[in-house]
Design a protein around this motif. Structure first.
Motif, PDB file in Angstrom:
ATOM      1  N   ARG A  91     -12.212  -3.450   0.536  1.00 20.14           N
ATOM      2  CA  ARG A  91     -12.747  -2.202  -0.040  1.00 20.14           C
ATOM      3  C   ARG A  91     -12.135  -1.906  -1.414  1.00 20.14           C
ATOM      4  O   ARG A  91     -12.771  -1.277  -2.258  1.00 20.14           O
ATOM      5  CB  ARG A  91     -12.551  -1.034   0.920  1.00 20.14           C
ATOM      6  N   HIS A  92     -10.909  -2.366  -1.650  1.00 20.38           N
ATOM      7  CA  HIS A  92     -10.312  -2.150  -2.968  1.00 20.38           C
ATOM      8  C   HIS A  92     -11.008  -3.039  -4.008  1.00 20.38           C
ATOM      9  O   HIS A  92     -11.229  -2.620  -5.141  1.00 20.38           O
ATOM     10  CB  HIS A  92      -8.814  -2.460  -2.947  1.00 20.38           C
ATOM     11  N   VAL A  93     -11.325  -4.251  -3.586  1.00 17.26           N
ATOM     12  CA  VAL A  93     -12.021  -5.161  -4.494  1.00 17.26           C
ATOM     13  C   VAL A  93     -13.411  -4.583  -4.802  1.00 17.26           C
ATOM     14  O   VAL A  93     -13.832  -4.523  -5.957  1.00 17.26           O
ATOM     15  CB  VAL A  93     -12.129  -6.575  -3.880  1.00 17.26           C
ATOM     16  N   GLU A  94     -14.081  -4.115  -3.753  1.00 14.97           N
ATOM     17  CA  GLU A  94     -15.417  -3.510  -3.948  1.00 14.97           C
ATOM     18  C   GLU A  94     -15.346  -2.301  -4.869  1.00 14.97           C
ATOM     19  O   GLU A  94     -16.286  -1.993  -5.595  1.00 14.97           O
ATOM     20  CB  GLU A  94     -16.017  -3.081  -2.590  1.00 14.97           C
ATOM     21  N   ALA A  95     -14.203  -1.610  -4.862  1.00 15.64           N
ATOM     22  CA  ALA A  95     -14.055  -0.425  -5.706  1.00 15.64           C
ATOM     23  C   ALA A  95     -13.621  -0.793  -7.125  1.00 15.64           C
ATOM     24  O   ALA A  95     -13.262   0.080  -7.922  1.00 15.64           O
ATOM     25  CB  ALA A  95     -13.046   0.534  -5.075  1.00 15.64           C
ATOM     26  N   GLY A  96     -13.604  -2.088  -7.420  1.00 19.35           N
ATOM     27  CA  GLY A  96     -13.271  -2.518  -8.780  1.00 19.35           C
ATOM     28  C   GLY A  96     -11.786  -2.695  -9.039  1.00 19.35           C
ATOM     29  O   GLY A  96     -11.348  -2.793 -10.191  1.00 19.35           O
ATOM     30  N   ALA A 118      -7.844  -9.194  -5.329  1.00 17.25           N
ATOM     31  CA  ALA A 118      -8.955 -10.156  -5.190  1.00 17.25           C
ATOM     32  C   ALA A 118      -8.440 -11.463  -4.597  1.00 17.25           C
ATOM     33  O   ALA A 118      -9.050 -12.039  -3.695  1.00 17.25           O
ATOM     34  CB  ALA A 118      -9.608 -10.395  -6.548  1.00 17.25           C
ATOM     35  N   GLU A 119      -7.279 -11.913  -5.105  1.00 14.60           N
ATOM     36  CA  GLU A 119      -6.725 -13.177  -4.605  1.00 14.60           C
ATOM     37  C   GLU A 119      -6.274 -13.068  -3.150  1.00 14.60           C
ATOM     38  O   GLU A 119      -6.497 -13.975  -2.345  1.00 14.60           O
ATOM     39  CB  GLU A 119      -5.548 -13.620  -5.487  1.00 14.60           C
ATOM     40  N   LEU A 120      -5.651 -11.958  -2.825  1.00 12.77           N
ATOM     41  CA  LEU A 120      -5.173 -11.783  -1.451  1.00 12.77           C
ATOM     42  C   LEU A 120      -6.359 -11.735  -0.481  1.00 12.77           C
ATOM     43  O   LEU A 120      -6.332 -12.326   0.601  1.00 12.77           O
ATOM     44  CB  LEU A 120      -4.326 -10.508  -1.347  1.00 12.77           C
ATOM     45  N   THR A 121      -7.412 -11.054  -0.900  1.00 13.76           N
ATOM     46  CA  THR A 121      -8.611 -10.974  -0.072  1.00 13.76           C
ATOM     47  C   THR A 121      -9.169 -12.374   0.183  1.00 13.76           C
ATOM     48  O   THR A 121      -9.494 -12.735   1.316  1.00 13.76           O
ATOM     49  CB  THR A 121      -9.690 -10.106  -0.766  1.00 13.76           C
ATOM     50  N   ARG A 122      -9.220 -13.156  -0.885  1.00 14.74           N
ATOM     51  CA  ARG A 122      -9.749 -14.511  -0.760  1.00 14.74           C
ATOM     52  C   ARG A 122      -8.903 -15.329   0.221  1.00 14.74           C
ATOM     53  O   ARG A 122      -9.419 -15.987   1.112  1.00 14.74           O
ATOM     54  CB  ARG A 122      -9.754 -15.180  -2.138  1.00 14.74           C
ATOM     55  N   GLU A 123      -7.590 -15.238   0.080  1.00 12.88           N
ATOM     56  CA  GLU A 123      -6.730 -16.056   0.940  1.00 12.88           C
ATOM     57  C   GLU A 123      -6.796 -15.602   2.408  1.00 12.88           C
ATOM     58  O   GLU A 123      -6.769 -16.420   3.328  1.00 12.88           O
ATOM     59  CB  GLU A 123      -5.280 -16.041   0.429  1.00 12.88           C
ATOM     60  N   VAL A 124      -6.930 -14.311   2.606  1.00  9.19           N
ATOM     61  CA  VAL A 124      -7.047 -13.810   3.985  1.00  9.19           C
ATOM     62  C   VAL A 124      -8.363 -14.283   4.601  1.00  9.19           C
ATOM     63  O   VAL A 124      -8.418 -14.675   5.772  1.00  9.19           O
ATOM     64  CB  VAL A 124      -6.909 -12.272   4.024  1.00  9.19           C
ATOM     65  N   LYS A 125      -9.419 -14.290   3.799  1.00  5.58           N
ATOM     66  CA  LYS A 125     -10.707 -14.777   4.314  1.00  5.58           C
ATOM     67  C   LYS A 125     -10.586 -16.248   4.700  1.00  5.58           C
ATOM     68  O   LYS A 125     -11.082 -16.677   5.744  1.00  5.58           O
ATOM     69  CB  LYS A 125     -11.804 -14.606   3.260  1.00  5.58           C
ATOM     70  N   GLN A 126      -9.916 -17.009   3.851  1.00  2.00           N
ATOM     71  CA  GLN A 126      -9.743 -18.442   4.165  1.00  2.00           C
ATOM     72  C   GLN A 126      -8.920 -18.628   5.439  1.00  2.00           C
ATOM     73  O   GLN A 126      -9.249 -19.454   6.284  1.00  2.00           O
ATOM     74  CB  GLN A 126      -9.041 -19.152   3.002  1.00  2.00           C
ATOM     75  N   ALA A 127      -7.846 -17.852   5.552  1.00  2.69           N
ATOM     76  CA  ALA A 127      -7.000 -17.979   6.745  1.00  2.69           C
ATOM     77  C   ALA A 127      -7.785 -17.583   7.990  1.00  2.69           C
ATOM     78  O   ALA A 127      -7.682 -18.225   9.044  1.00  2.69           O
ATOM     79  CB  ALA A 127      -5.740 -17.126   6.601  1.00  2.69           C
ATOM     80  N   ALA A 128      -8.611 -16.542   7.870  1.00  3.17           N
ATOM     81  CA  ALA A 128      -9.419 -16.112   9.013  1.00  3.17           C
ATOM     82  C   ALA A 128     -10.358 -17.247   9.431  1.00  3.17           C
ATOM     83  O   ALA A 128     -10.485 -17.567  10.618  1.00  3.17           O
ATOM     84  CB  ALA A 128     -10.211 -14.854   8.657  1.00  3.17           C
ATOM     85  N   ASN A 129     -10.977 -17.884   8.444  1.00  2.94           N
ATOM     86  CA  ASN A 129     -11.856 -19.027   8.756  1.00  2.94           C
ATOM     87  C   ASN A 129     -11.071 -20.163   9.397  1.00  2.94           C
ATOM     88  O   ASN A 129     -11.522 -20.779  10.361  1.00  2.94           O
ATOM     89  CB  ASN A 129     -12.553 -19.526   7.486  1.00  2.94           C
ATOM     90  N   ALA A 130      -9.894 -20.451   8.848  1.00  3.34           N
ATOM     91  CA  ALA A 130      -9.083 -21.550   9.386  1.00  3.34           C
ATOM     92  C   ALA A 130      -8.667 -21.260  10.829  1.00  3.34           C
ATOM     93  O   ALA A 130      -8.768 -22.127  11.698  1.00  3.34           O
ATOM     94  CB  ALA A 130      -7.845 -21.752   8.514  1.00  3.34           C
ATOM     95  N   LEU A 328      -0.971  -1.779   1.504  1.00  7.85           N
ATOM     96  CA  LEU A 328      -2.240  -2.402   1.138  1.00  7.85           C
ATOM     97  C   LEU A 328      -3.403  -1.465   1.459  1.00  7.85           C
ATOM     98  O   LEU A 328      -4.338  -1.335   0.673  1.00  7.85           O
ATOM     99  CB  LEU A 328      -2.388  -3.748   1.843  1.00  7.85           C
ATOM    100  N   VAL A 329      -3.346  -0.808   2.589  1.00  7.56           N
ATOM    101  CA  VAL A 329      -4.404   0.158   2.915  1.00  7.56           C
ATOM    102  C   VAL A 329      -4.470   1.219   1.817  1.00  7.56           C
ATOM    103  O   VAL A 329      -5.545   1.662   1.413  1.00  7.56           O
ATOM    104  CB  VAL A 329      -4.160   0.785   4.310  1.00  7.56           C
ATOM    105  N   ASN A 330      -3.305   1.599   1.272  1.00  7.76           N
ATOM    106  CA  ASN A 330      -3.277   2.605   0.209  1.00  7.76           C
ATOM    107  C   ASN A 330      -3.524   2.023  -1.180  1.00  7.76           C
ATOM    108  O   ASN A 330      -3.463   2.742  -2.174  1.00  7.76           O
ATOM    109  CB  ASN A 330      -1.938   3.343   0.218  1.00  7.76           C
ATOM    110  N   GLY A 331      -3.758   0.737  -1.262  1.00  6.24           N
ATOM    111  CA  GLY A 331      -4.061   0.112  -2.559  1.00  6.24           C
ATOM    112  C   GLY A 331      -2.892   0.071  -3.518  1.00  6.24           C
ATOM    113  O   GLY A 331      -3.075   0.101  -4.740  1.00  6.24           O
ATOM    114  N   ALA A 332      -1.688  -0.011  -2.978  1.00  3.89           N
ATOM    115  CA  ALA A 332      -0.493   0.015  -3.824  1.00  3.89           C
ATOM    116  C   ALA A 332      -0.086  -1.391  -4.254  1.00  3.89           C
ATOM    117  O   ALA A 332      -0.575  -2.389  -3.733  1.00  3.89           O
ATOM    118  CB  ALA A 332       0.654   0.671  -3.068  1.00  3.89           C
ATOM    119  N   THR A 333       0.822  -1.436  -5.215  1.00  2.00           N
ATOM    120  CA  THR A 333       1.428  -2.698  -5.648  1.00  2.00           C
ATOM    121  C   THR A 333       2.813  -2.764  -5.041  1.00  2.00           C
ATOM    122  O   THR A 333       3.573  -1.800  -5.134  1.00  2.00           O
ATOM    123  CB  THR A 333       1.543  -2.721  -7.184  1.00  2.00           C
ATOM    124  N   GLN A 334       3.136  -3.893  -4.413  1.00  2.00           N
ATOM    125  CA  GLN A 334       4.461  -3.974  -3.811  1.00  2.00           C
ATOM    126  C   GLN A 334       5.185  -5.255  -4.168  1.00  2.00           C
ATOM    127  O   GLN A 334       4.587  -6.258  -4.533  1.00  2.00           O
ATOM    128  CB  GLN A 334       4.394  -3.813  -2.295  1.00  2.00           C
TER     129      GLN A 334
END
Ligand code: WTA
Length: 652
Positions: A91-96, A118-130, A328-334
């Motif tokens: 949802r953060h990626v979708e929000a720009g 964006a990168e974290l989302t991509r890697e999580v999607k890949q891990a979910a598929n794996a 991450l839910v709050n869209g923060a940088t850590q």
């Protein structure tokens, strides 16, 4: 801690009269305003319904806020559906916000990775598929045995995305401890790494997984291995797969399906008063709501500009709620740091804060006391001016450590928020609000808005201000545990049977004259070593499982740096009495059975243990010995001379 000692500790704290109200500027701009408390009071559970809708994106809105009809088994946000990973990522990626940094990773050797949303989302999607291609389905359990590297967060979120239930096991636990957790949860997949770096050297993890799975009869079909330190590992063909093969080549497309608000999110094992660790179960909607709410309000979070750093390992609940989920839910940088605070030098943390401009630091009193010992000259060498808010968690923070934290790390102006909560509570329960509460060094002070905390006496009656008793929670809360994995009866017995219709936390506490709460430590057989929970019984069982030990009793003795330290009293069998290395042997044995963190600081060989006539070990007396105090009332012992015998044996 005995009631008497808690009383003494509290008397000292009562002399603490310093007050630190927020600056006018901080108060005026604070995220949490005093009205938050009023709203929570006026709205009851609807307050949480509002937070849930504001903080999360629901696929389907819920129809009922709380179903408590089957108490103490709560259902929050009934009928709602939500995906944790979607809320933390897509949802953060979708929000720009795809280009915003989600994680600044710094490895112990100094290697770094900057990972955007964006990168974290991509890697999580890949891990979910794996994981799915390895046969992991919604509801399956996944054991995670990883160091503090981004793949740990990726793994947790990938599980959440699929609806698989992760069970993270701290990397400091032994192969045996890992196996018992794998068995209890019947995990299908284990995710681990070759190892990590510790104090400048490679340190292995995979061998513990191999050891855990050596004996047949487990449920694990695959082990995914992250390459981190490049050390050679043993390989079981057909079972082991490299992360860089399985995940890196997986598809980057993965649609998150929403799960029921009450779908299990994770199990996290924690020590109880008996030998067997409890699998604390958390579910999705309520957990995410309260972790996100507290992360935002307790820390005065501004996701656009803050850099948040929670130093906890993902093996503990703090690393779940305030590393993997809420930020991450709050869209923060850590910031995520792999290693120890003194590698390659004792200024490493402060160097990191300067480098990444960390603005919110969340750590444990034991770390603060260690830094105090190393001296203020070390942090003084770095620019810490980015720090705005300082958090503390895991154990009571003594006023000296609190003051040092505020002055030396917070430049004398950053508010310190002492947050009390537990694996079971999922999120902060007692904490000052940095822009509202006039802070008192050493006190967690006030319940989080919407949380009903109280201190009661033996009979369950609320104690008046100025007195102490047992800490309880009077109303269900969104992030509360939903049970103990596979053991509903133990859930009721452990938390809900001591007082009628109240959750008993296992902690002692006092209310001061203003009604503020001061935590006084555990009142049960749970110890708190450097903010890590360990059970006396669990270590006793480990000791008596060694053939040389006839009997063992363990106590948590106060320790200047670690809060408490494990002290064991053992009675040896026959020939072991002449073994000069027995203490080292037993320490290592505990390390093997449970993990290095559980190794006793001292093991004292004694001829007898103090027991009541009904055979119960009087740990209170042993604690007096361990802490070098005069031994208290021993008249109820079956043999009143035992304490003298013990004292004589220790003088030898
Ligand atoms: C203790 C860690 C005093 C307490 C989040 C509790 C604290 C146990 C504090 C839970 C605090 C945690 N002040 N004591 N701010 N925070 N504790 O499950 O005894 O690892 O019951 O959760 O730590 O430990 P757990």
């Amino acid at each position: 801690m005995s009631a008497e000692r808690q009383g003494d500790a509290f008397e000292n704290l009562l002399h603490e009269e310093r007050r630190f109200p927020p600056s006018e500027e901080f108060a005026a701009n604070a995220v949490a305003q005093p009205s938050l408390y009023d709203e929570a009071r006026e709205q009851g559970t609807e307050f949480w319904a509002r937070q849930a809708r504001e903080l999360l994106t629901w696929e389907k809105d819920f129809t009922q806020t709380l179903d408590w009809s089957d108490a103490p088994f709560a259902k929050w946000f009934v009928g709602g559906t939500v995906n944790a990973a979607y809320n933390a990522l897509d949802r953060h990626v979708e929000a720009g916000l795809g280009d915003r940094v989600a994680i600044h990773f710094e490895g112990e050797p100094g290697d770094t990775r900057t990972i955007t949303y964006a990168e974290l989302t991509r890697e999580v999607k890949q891990a979910a598929n794996a994981f799915e291609s390895l046969g992991v389905r919604k509801g399956d359990r996944v054991a995670v045995y990883l160091p503090m590297i981004p793949e740990a967060v990726v793994t947790m979120l990938a599980c959440a995305r699929i609806g698989a239930v992760h069970s993270v096991v701290f990397g400091g636990f032994s192969a045996d401890a890992l196996r018992s957790r794998i068995d209890d949860a019947e995990a299908k997949l284990v995710v681990t790494s070759d190892g990590t770096y510790r104090r400048g050297k490679p340190s292995a993890l995979k061998p513990a997984v191999d050891g855990a799975l050596e004996k047949e009869g487990h449920t694990v079909t695959s082990v995914v291995v992250v390459r981190r330190n490049n050390e050679p590992v043993e390989w079981t063909e057909g079972r082991d797969v490299w992360w860089h093969d399985a995940v890196a080549h997986a598809s980057e497309e993965h649609t998150a399906v929403a799960h029921d608000a009450e779908h299990p999110l994770f199990i996290l094992y924690t020590s109880g008063t008996t030998g067997k660790p409890k699998g604390i179960l958390h579910t999705t909607g309520g957990y995410l709501t309260q972790t996100a709410f507290t992360h935002k309000n307790t820390f005065d979070l501004r996701p656009e500009t803050d850099v948040f750093w929670c130093t906890a390992d993902i093996g503990w609940v703090t690393g779940h709620s305030y590393v993997a989920y809420a930020p991450l839910v709050n869209g923060a940088t850590q910031l995520m740091y792999e290693g120890t605070p003194d590698t390659p030098h004792q200024g490493r943390w402060w160097e990191l804060i300067e480098k990444y401009k960390v603005s919110i630091l969340y750590t444990a009193p034991t770390a603060i006391r260690t830094f105090m010992k190393w001296g203020r000259d070390i942090p003084k060498k770095y620019d810490l001016s980015s720090i705005r808010v300082l958090g503390s968690v895991g154990e009571p923070i003594n006023p000296e450590a609190w003051m040092w934290y505020r002055e030396v790390i917070g430049g004398g102006k950053a508010p310190v928020v002492d947050t009390w909560w537990q694996t079971e509570t999922g999120a902060h329960m007692i904490a000052p609000m940095p822009g509202v509460t006039a802070a008192k060094p050493g006190s967690a002070q006030v319940a989080v808005p919407g949380i009903a905390v109280d201190v009661v006496d033996e009979m369950g009656e609320s104690v008046p201000n100025g007195s102490g008793g047992y800490l309880v929670i009077r109303e269900p809360w969104p992030a509360m545990l939903r049970g103990i994995w596979g053991d509903p009866q133990r859930f009721k017995d452990t938390y809900w049977s001591r007082f009628d219709a109240m959750y008993f936390a296992g902690d002692g506490a006092k209310k001061d004259d203003d009604g503020d709460i001061w935590l006084l430590g555990r009142v049960d057989d749970v110890m708190n070593i450097s903010g890590h929970r360990l059970s006396t019984t669990e270590i006793e069982s480990a000791l008596v499982s060694h053939p040389s030990v006839a009997e063992a009793a363990v106590v948590g003795a106060s320790d200047e740096t670690t809060g408490q330290a494990v002290v064991a009293f053992v009675i040896l069998r026959g020939s072991a009495k002449d073994d000069d290395d027995i203490v080292t042997t037993l320490r290592n044995h505990v390390g093997k059975e449970i993990g290095p963190i559980a190794k006793p600081r001292n093991i004292l060989v004694v001829p007898e243990l103090p027991k009541t006539r009904s055979g119960k070990i009087m740990r209170r007396l042993l604690k007096d010995v361990a802490e070098g105090r005069e031994v208290g009332d021993a008249t109820t012992l079956s043999d009143p001379t035992i304490m003298q015998q013990i004292a004589a044996s220790l003088r030898k």
